[in-house]
Design a protein around this motif. Structure first.
Motif, PDB file in Angstrom:
ATOM      1  N   VAL A  41       3.956  -1.508  -9.171  1.00 13.11           N
ATOM      2  CA  VAL A  41       2.619  -1.116  -8.721  1.00 13.11           C
ATOM      3  C   VAL A  41       2.264  -1.840  -7.050  1.00 13.11           C
ATOM      4  O   VAL A  41       2.550  -3.036  -7.002  1.00 13.11           O
ATOM      5  CB  VAL A  41       1.245  -1.237  -9.433  1.00 13.11           C
ATOM      6  CG1 VAL A  41       0.168  -0.756  -8.724  1.00 13.11           C
ATOM      7  CG2 VAL A  41       1.519  -0.771 -10.575  1.00 13.11           C
ATOM      8  N   ILE A  42       2.115  -0.939  -6.085  1.00  8.42           N
ATOM      9  CA  ILE A  42       1.906  -1.495  -4.710  1.00  8.42           C
ATOM     10  C   ILE A  42       0.192  -1.040  -4.665  1.00  8.42           C
ATOM     11  O   ILE A  42      -0.256   0.262  -4.693  1.00  8.42           O
ATOM     12  CB  ILE A  42       2.662  -0.639  -3.782  1.00  8.42           C
ATOM     13  CG1 ILE A  42       3.801  -0.848  -3.922  1.00  8.42           C
ATOM     14  CG2 ILE A  42       2.225  -1.055  -2.269  1.00  8.42           C
ATOM     15  CD1 ILE A  42       5.012  -0.386  -3.076  1.00  8.42           C
ATOM     16  N   ARG A  59      14.620  -5.840  -7.935  1.00  6.48           N
ATOM     17  CA  ARG A  59      13.468  -6.636  -8.473  1.00  6.48           C
ATOM     18  C   ARG A  59      12.498  -6.662  -7.406  1.00  6.48           C
ATOM     19  O   ARG A  59      12.614  -6.917  -6.147  1.00  6.48           O
ATOM     20  CB  ARG A  59      13.947  -8.006  -8.352  1.00  6.48           C
ATOM     21  CG  ARG A  59      13.105  -9.101  -8.895  1.00  6.48           C
ATOM     22  CD  ARG A  59      12.686  -8.865 -10.414  1.00  6.48           C
ATOM     23  NE  ARG A  59      13.826  -9.109 -11.308  1.00  6.48           N
ATOM     24  CZ  ARG A  59      13.892  -8.680 -12.562  1.00  6.48           C
ATOM     25  NH1 ARG A  59      12.858  -7.968 -13.036  1.00  6.48           N
ATOM     26  NH2 ARG A  59      14.870  -8.948 -13.337  1.00  6.48           N
ATOM     27  N   HIS A  60      11.217  -6.178  -7.852  1.00  2.17           N
ATOM     28  CA  HIS A  60       9.950  -6.017  -7.095  1.00  2.17           C
ATOM     29  C   HIS A  60       9.305  -7.736  -7.114  1.00  2.17           C
ATOM     30  O   HIS A  60       9.220  -8.198  -8.285  1.00  2.17           O
ATOM     31  CB  HIS A  60       9.074  -5.206  -7.634  1.00  2.17           C
ATOM     32  CG  HIS A  60       7.647  -5.217  -7.189  1.00  2.17           C
ATOM     33  ND1 HIS A  60       6.768  -5.711  -7.784  1.00  2.17           N
ATOM     34  CD2 HIS A  60       7.131  -4.892  -6.011  1.00  2.17           C
ATOM     35  CE1 HIS A  60       5.633  -5.736  -7.197  1.00  2.17           C
ATOM     36  NE2 HIS A  60       5.747  -5.152  -6.025  1.00  2.17           N
ATOM     37  N   PHE A  61       8.905  -8.143  -6.000  1.00  4.79           N
ATOM     38  CA  PHE A  61       7.981  -9.338  -6.063  1.00  4.79           C
ATOM     39  C   PHE A  61       7.143  -9.497  -5.071  1.00  4.79           C
ATOM     40  O   PHE A  61       7.322  -8.562  -3.901  1.00  4.79           O
ATOM     41  CB  PHE A  61       8.887 -10.516  -6.212  1.00  4.79           C
ATOM     42  CG  PHE A  61      10.028 -10.662  -5.258  1.00  4.79           C
ATOM     43  CD1 PHE A  61       9.514 -11.609  -4.076  1.00  4.79           C
ATOM     44  CD2 PHE A  61      11.040 -10.060  -5.201  1.00  4.79           C
ATOM     45  CE1 PHE A  61      10.711 -11.624  -2.914  1.00  4.79           C
ATOM     46  CE2 PHE A  61      12.078 -10.246  -4.076  1.00  4.79           C
ATOM     47  CZ  PHE A  61      11.614 -10.928  -2.958  1.00  4.79           C
ATOM     48  N   THR A  62       6.105 -10.348  -4.906  1.00  2.00           N
ATOM     49  CA  THR A  62       5.202 -10.364  -3.861  1.00  2.00           C
ATOM     50  C   THR A  62       4.904 -11.905  -3.223  1.00  2.00           C
ATOM     51  O   THR A  62       5.443 -12.784  -4.282  1.00  2.00           O
ATOM     52  CB  THR A  62       3.820  -9.934  -4.299  1.00  2.00           C
ATOM     53  OG1 THR A  62       3.240 -10.709  -5.285  1.00  2.00           O
ATOM     54  CG2 THR A  62       3.685  -8.566  -4.501  1.00  2.00           C
ATOM     55  N   ILE A  63       4.886 -12.292  -2.179  1.00  7.33           N
ATOM     56  CA  ILE A  63       4.527 -13.482  -1.642  1.00  7.33           C
ATOM     57  C   ILE A  63       3.344 -13.287  -0.592  1.00  7.33           C
ATOM     58  O   ILE A  63       3.444 -13.014   0.456  1.00  7.33           O
ATOM     59  CB  ILE A  63       5.933 -14.043  -0.895  1.00  7.33           C
ATOM     60  CG1 ILE A  63       7.192 -14.081  -1.748  1.00  7.33           C
ATOM     61  CG2 ILE A  63       5.416 -15.291  -0.080  1.00  7.33           C
ATOM     62  CD1 ILE A  63       8.294 -14.569  -0.794  1.00  7.33           C
ATOM     63  N   GLY A  64       2.290 -13.858  -1.399  1.00 11.15           N
ATOM     64  CA  GLY A  64       1.224 -13.611  -0.529  1.00 11.15           C
ATOM     65  C   GLY A  64       0.715 -11.928  -0.463  1.00 11.15           C
ATOM     66  O   GLY A  64       0.722 -11.345  -1.662  1.00 11.15           O
ATOM     67  N   LYS A  65       0.509 -11.522   0.713  1.00 12.52           N
ATOM     68  CA  LYS A  65       0.393 -10.324   0.820  1.00 12.52           C
ATOM     69  C   LYS A  65       1.635  -9.459   1.081  1.00 12.52           C
ATOM     70  O   LYS A  65       1.600  -8.130   1.256  1.00 12.52           O
ATOM     71  CB  LYS A  65      -0.509 -10.003   1.948  1.00 12.52           C
ATOM     72  CG  LYS A  65      -2.102 -10.537   1.732  1.00 12.52           C
ATOM     73  CD  LYS A  65      -3.062 -10.153   2.998  1.00 12.52           C
ATOM     74  CE  LYS A  65      -4.311 -10.771   2.673  1.00 12.52           C
ATOM     75  NZ  LYS A  65      -5.354 -10.253   3.733  1.00 12.52           N
ATOM     76  N   ARG A  66       2.733 -10.152   1.261  1.00 17.17           N
ATOM     77  CA  ARG A  66       4.201  -9.301   1.319  1.00 17.17           C
ATOM     78  C   ARG A  66       4.601  -8.920   0.193  1.00 17.17           C
ATOM     79  O   ARG A  66       4.760  -9.495  -0.902  1.00 17.17           O
ATOM     80  CB  ARG A  66       5.126 -10.332   2.135  1.00 17.17           C
ATOM     81  CG  ARG A  66       4.541 -10.858   3.442  1.00 17.17           C
ATOM     82  CD  ARG A  66       5.805 -12.105   3.972  1.00 17.17           C
ATOM     83  NE  ARG A  66       5.178 -12.558   5.203  1.00 17.17           N
ATOM     84  CZ  ARG A  66       4.786 -13.848   5.166  1.00 17.17           C
ATOM     85  NH1 ARG A  66       4.462 -14.290   4.175  1.00 17.17           N
ATOM     86  NH2 ARG A  66       4.146 -14.293   6.487  1.00 17.17           N
ATOM     87  N   SER A  87       6.334  -1.733   4.315  1.00 14.88           N
ATOM     88  CA  SER A  87       5.839  -1.527   5.652  1.00 14.88           C
ATOM     89  C   SER A  87       4.437  -0.647   5.428  1.00 14.88           C
ATOM     90  O   SER A  87       4.450   0.519   4.940  1.00 14.88           O
ATOM     91  CB  SER A  87       6.647  -0.652   6.737  1.00 14.88           C
ATOM     92  OG  SER A  87       5.922  -0.272   7.607  1.00 14.88           O
ATOM     93  N   GLN A  88       3.365  -1.611   5.829  1.00 14.18           N
ATOM     94  CA  GLN A  88       2.127  -0.812   5.611  1.00 14.18           C
ATOM     95  C   GLN A  88       1.763   0.182   6.508  1.00 14.18           C
ATOM     96  O   GLN A  88       0.872   1.166   6.396  1.00 14.18           O
ATOM     97  CB  GLN A  88       1.063  -1.715   5.832  1.00 14.18           C
ATOM     98  CG  GLN A  88       0.765  -3.039   4.787  1.00 14.18           C
ATOM     99  CD  GLN A  88       0.444  -2.365   3.520  1.00 14.18           C
ATOM    100  OE1 GLN A  88      -0.085  -1.250   3.116  1.00 14.18           O
ATOM    101  NE2 GLN A  88       0.371  -3.191   2.443  1.00 14.18           N
ATOM    102  N   ARG A  89       2.425   0.259   7.599  1.00 10.58           N
ATOM    103  CA  ARG A  89       2.199   1.354   8.670  1.00 10.58           C
ATOM    104  C   ARG A  89       3.334   2.518   8.232  1.00 10.58           C
ATOM    105  O   ARG A  89       2.481   3.644   8.259  1.00 10.58           O
ATOM    106  CB  ARG A  89       2.844   0.553  10.001  1.00 10.58           C
ATOM    107  CG  ARG A  89       2.736   1.723  11.212  1.00 10.58           C
ATOM    108  CD  ARG A  89       2.965   1.006  12.507  1.00 10.58           C
ATOM    109  NE  ARG A  89       4.556   0.612  12.535  1.00 10.58           N
ATOM    110  CZ  ARG A  89       5.372   1.422  12.880  1.00 10.58           C
ATOM    111  NH1 ARG A  89       5.119   2.598  13.047  1.00 10.58           N
ATOM    112  NH2 ARG A  89       6.871   0.936  12.936  1.00 10.58           N
ATOM    113  N   LYS A  90       4.404   2.279   7.937  1.00  9.67           N
ATOM    114  CA  LYS A  90       5.459   3.338   7.432  1.00  9.67           C
ATOM    115  C   LYS A  90       5.246   3.852   6.041  1.00  9.67           C
ATOM    116  O   LYS A  90       5.653   5.028   5.772  1.00  9.67           O
ATOM    117  CB  LYS A  90       6.632   3.061   7.668  1.00  9.67           C
ATOM    118  CG  LYS A  90       7.106   2.796   9.143  1.00  9.67           C
ATOM    119  CD  LYS A  90       8.545   2.332   9.388  1.00  9.67           C
ATOM    120  CE  LYS A  90       8.982   1.990  10.786  1.00  9.67           C
ATOM    121  NZ  LYS A  90      10.419   1.722  11.005  1.00  9.67           N
ATOM    122  N   LEU A  91       4.476   2.934   5.191  1.00  4.50           N
ATOM    123  CA  LEU A  91       4.574   3.261   3.813  1.00  4.50           C
ATOM    124  C   LEU A  91       5.879   3.421   3.126  1.00  4.50           C
ATOM    125  O   LEU A  91       6.062   4.566   2.229  1.00  4.50           O
ATOM    126  CB  LEU A  91       3.589   4.427   3.368  1.00  4.50           C
ATOM    127  CG  LEU A  91       1.771   4.344   3.836  1.00  4.50           C
ATOM    128  CD1 LEU A  91       1.104   5.407   3.629  1.00  4.50           C
ATOM    129  CD2 LEU A  91       1.296   3.038   3.446  1.00  4.50           C
TER     130      LEU A  91
END
Length: 620
Positions: free
Chosen positions: A335-336, A377-384, A408-412
Motif C-alpha cells: 500500500v502507498i 520487496r517493498h519497504f519504506t525509510i521515513g517518507k521514502r 516519485s510523488q510528482r510522477k506517481l
C-alpha cells in the motif's frame, strides 16, 4: 582466596537440602492472591455486598449494616506457616468518595481476633494513604504508620494503587505514574504472625471507618513488586492483576461473552444497520444491530462486539485472473498512502509489471524492465517509498545487478534509484535493527559456483545509499526471513544447493554486537522459503523443502514429494525444535494468515515429479 574457599566449603552442608537443613518454603503461594475474591460472598446480593456500575465499570459496595460481610480467616491463604511475607505488594483498584476532614476509611485490615489487635492495615484520609503494621520485640509492641500524600484520590475517578514493601522501603505507585518512595526508620517485621488473624475488607471489624466507596481489585502479591506486571498500561487506572469473576468486563474488549454471564441492566439502542455514536454519554450502553443480528457494548469511544457470529473462512474462491506477459515467479502486495493498493509481479521475461487496485480489481499501472526477475520487496525509510527487484540473469551487456526503485510523488511512478551488484539474486529482505535500516540479498550462484557470499546492506543517511555492511557465506541461497523475539533480532537463510546436493544446512543468525552471528542450523532439502508466524505467545518457523537430490544418485520422481518442516521456538532450550512435518510437492513458499480466531498456513506446491499441475493446500 583460600580463606574464602574454606568458608564456602564449611557452609555448603548448611545450604544443601537434605544435608543438615530443611528446604525453605514460603508461607503462601508466590502467585497473586486475590483477597477480594476470597472475601466476596457466593451470592453477591446477600450479606450486605452490592455490585454497582459506575463509568461503565463494576465495583463492590459495602453496607454499613454488615461490616463483617467481607472477611475470611488468614489460615485460608497462609497454608504452610503463619508468617506474613517480609516483602510483598498490595494492588488496589478503587473509587473513593469525598471525605470530610480528619475522617479515615479502611481498605484492608488484618486483625488478631483474640486480642482485637490491628496487625496490618491500609486506610486513607482526604489527603493521605496510610499503611499500618504492628511491630513487636522484647521491649513490647507498638503500631507503626507510613503515610503517603495522595490528593488525587478525591476526584471521583477510578484509580489503581500499588503499595510495595521491602524491609524498611515503602513505595506507592498511582495509575502507573512515578512511584513515591519512603525509607522508614522502623522496617516491616520479618516475623509478623498471622495465627488467629482474620482479613477484613473495607473495615476494621467495626462500623467506624467503613469504606463507603467502590472496590474493584484487592490483591496481595507475596515476594515481589507488582508494578512491572501492571505497567505500562493503556488504561492505567484499571491496570489489572486479578479481580473476582463477578466484576469482570467493561474495561476493554470482553472475553467471549463474559459480559453476559452475570445479570446486568443498562439502556439499549436498536437500529437497522446505522451505527449510533459511542461517547461518554453512551458508555456501557448496549446497541443491537438488527440487520446484522449483532450486540455491541460502548467501551470508551468504540462499539465492541459481545454477541455476534465469529468471522470464519468458509471457502476460498477465485476473484480475478491476472494476465502477465510471461511466467510470474513472485508477487509483492503493498500500500502507498494516498495512492492506493498495488501488486508487483516478478516476471521471467524482460518486463515485470505493477498493478493498481481500481474499481474492485487490479489493473495494469506500470511496466518495469527486469532480467528474469525472481521477487520484489517493498519497504519504506521515513517518507521514502522503495521497491527492490531481485534479477537472476545479467543484462544484454553481461552486467549482473539488481535495482532499487523509489516512488516519485510528482510522477506517481517508481523510478530507478540505486543499482546493487548481485549474483543470480533470488530474494530481498528489508528490516530494521536498533533504528537502522538494512537490506539483505540472497545471491544464488556466480556462474556454476553456488557457494558464494550473500550480502547485507546498510542504509547510510548521509549518502542516502545502501552500502555493504556484512557478507554471509551461503549455498544456493533462495530466501531471507527476518523476525524478532522479544529484544532479539533474527535472520534466517534458506540454502538450496551446494553444487552437488540439495541436502544442505540452512542457518539462523542472531544480531549480536553490531552483526549477525550463527544461532542455529537446520537440515534442509532444497530449501526455498522460510516463514515465521505466531499463534498467541508461541513462535513458529516453517521451511519449504523443494527437492531431495544428490549428483551421485539417480533422479527419482518421488524426490520432489518430501516433507517440509514446521519448527517451534523452545524458550527454555533457546532453540527451535521440530513441531510438525507436512508432506509437500516441491514446495516453494509458505504464507501464514488468520481470519477471526482461526489461523491458516498455505503452501505453494509446484511439481510432484510428473506434472506441474498439482494442488497447493491451505492448512488450518
Amino acid at each position: 582466596m583460600s580463606v574464602l574457599l574454606t568458608l564456602c566449603v564449611a557452609l555448603l552442608p548448611l545450604a544443601t537440602p537434605g544435608r543438615g537443613a530443611q528446604q525453605w518454603e514460603p508461607c503462601t503461594d508466590l502467585r497473586p492472591l486475590d483477597i477480594l475474591a476470597e472475601a466476596v460472598p457466593p451470592d453477591s446480593a446477600a450479606g450486605g455486598v452490592r455490585v454497582t456500575r459506575v463509568q461503565g465499570v463494576r465495583g463492590l459496595q459495602l453496607s454499613a449494616a454488615s461490616p463483617h460481610a467481607m472477611s475470611f480467616p488468614a489460615s485460608r491463604i497462609f497454608v504452610r506457616c503463619d508468617l506474613f511475607p517480609e516483602e510483598f505488594s498490595i494492588v488496589v483498584t478503587l473509587k473513593v468518595p469525598n471525605l470530610p476532614p480528619k475522617k479515615n476509611e479502611y481498605l484492608l485490615a488484618v486483625v488478631a481476633e483474640d486480642r482485637d489487635a490491628l496487625l496490618l492495615g491500609l486506610r486513607y484520609s482526604p489527603t493521605q494513604l496510610h499503611f499500618l503494621f504492628l511491630r513487636e520485640d522484647s521491649a513490647g509492641a507498638w503500631q507503626t504508620r507510613v503515610s503517603f500524600r495522595s490528593p488525587t484520590l478525591m476526584d471521583s475517578q477510578w484509580h489503581t494503587l500499588v503499595l510495595a514493601v521491602s524491609e524498611g522501603s515503602f513505595s506507592l505507585t498511582t495509575d502507573c505514574g512515578l512511584p513515591v518512595d519512603i525509607v522508614a526508620d522502623v522496617p516491616f517485621p520479618a516475623t509478623l504472625s498471622m495465627q488467629g488473624a482474620r482479613f477484613f475488607i473495607g473495615s476494621r471489624r467495626r462500623t467506624k471507618g467503613l469504606f463507603t466507596g467502590l472496590l474493584r481489585q484487592l490483591v496481595l502479591l507475596p515476594g515481589s513488586d507488582a508494578t512491572p506486571r501492571l505497567c505500562p498500561c493503556r488504561n492505567a487506572e484499571f491496570a489489572l492483576l486479578s479481580i473476582p469473576r463477578i466484576l469482570r468486563g467493561f474495561t476493554g474488549k470482553p472475553e467471549e461473552n463474559e459480559v453476559l454471564r452475570y445479570p446486568y441492566e443498562t439502556d439499549m439502542k436498536v437500529t437497522l444497520g446505522s451505527r449510533p455514536p459511542c461517547t461518554k454519554l453512551e458508555d456501557a450502553q448496549f446497541w443491537f444491530d438488527a440487520s446484522r443480528r449483532g450486540l455491541y457494548l460502548c467501551v470508551g469511544s468504540e462499539w465492541v462486539s459481545v454477541l455476534a457470529a465469529e468471522e470464519k473462512l468458509d471457502y476460498v474462491e477465485e476473484h480475478q485472473s491476472l494476465f502477465t506477459n510471461s511466467e510470474t515467479l513472485g508477487i509483492e502486495v503493498f500500500v502507498i498512502p494516498e495512492a492506493g493498493l498495488f501488486v508487483a509481479t516478478a516476471n521471467r521475461k524482460t518486463t515485470s509489471a505493477i498493478y493498481k487496485w481500481t474499481d474492485g480489481k487490479f489493473a495494469s499501472y506500470q511496466n518495469i524492465r527486469t532480467h528474469q526477475a525472481q521477487s520484489w520487496r517493498h519497504f519504506t525509510i521515513g517518507k521514502r517509498i522503495f521497491l527492490a527487484v531481485a534479477n537472476f540473469e545479467p543484462n544484454e551487456k553481461g552486467q549482473e545487478f539488481s535495482v532499487i526503485y523509489k516512488w516519485s510523488q510528482r510522477k506517481l511512478r517508481f523510478t530507478p534509484y540505486q543499482r546493487v551488484p548481485t549474483h543470480s539474486a533470488r530474494d530481498w529482505e528489508a528490516f530494521q535493527v536498533a533504528g537502522e535500516h538494512f537490506l539483505a540479498v540472497a545471491n544464488h550462484r556466480e556462474g556454476d559456483n553456488h557457494n558464494i557470499n550473500s550480502v547485507i546492506y546498510k542504509w547510510n543517511p548521509r549518502t542516502r545509499l545502501f552500502e555493504t555492511n556484512q557478507t554471509i557465506a551461503t549455498s544456493g541461497a533462495y530466501d531471507w526471513e527476518f523476525f524478532t523475539v522479544g529484544p532479539y533480532s533474527f535472520l534466517a537463510v534458506a540454502n538450496a544447493f551446494n553444487g552437488t546436493s540439495t541436502k544442505v544446512l540452512s542457518h539462523l543468525y542472531v544480531w549480536l554486537v553490531g552483526s549477525f552471528q550463527l544461532f542455529q542450523s537446520f537440515q534442509t532439502f532444497g530449501a526455498a522459503d522460510w516463514e515465521v508466524f505466531r499463534i498467541g505467545e508461541r513462535t513458529f518457523l516453517a521451511v519449504a523443502n523443494s527437492h531431495s537430490y544428490d549428483v551421485e544418485m539417480q533422479v527419482q520422481n518421488d524426490s520432489y514429494v518430501i516433507n517440509s518442516v514446521i519448527y517451534e521456538l523452545n524458550v527454555s532450550a533457546q532453540a527451535f525444535v521440530k513441531f510438525q512435518e507436512v508432506l509437500t510437492c516441491s514446495a516453494l513458499d509458505w504464507e501464514f494468515f488468520s481470519v477471526g480466531e482461526d489461523y491458516f498456513l498455505v503452501v505453494a506446491n509446484s511439481f510432484d515429479g510428473k506434472t506441474f499441475s498439482v494442488n497447493s493446500i491451505i492448512y488450518r
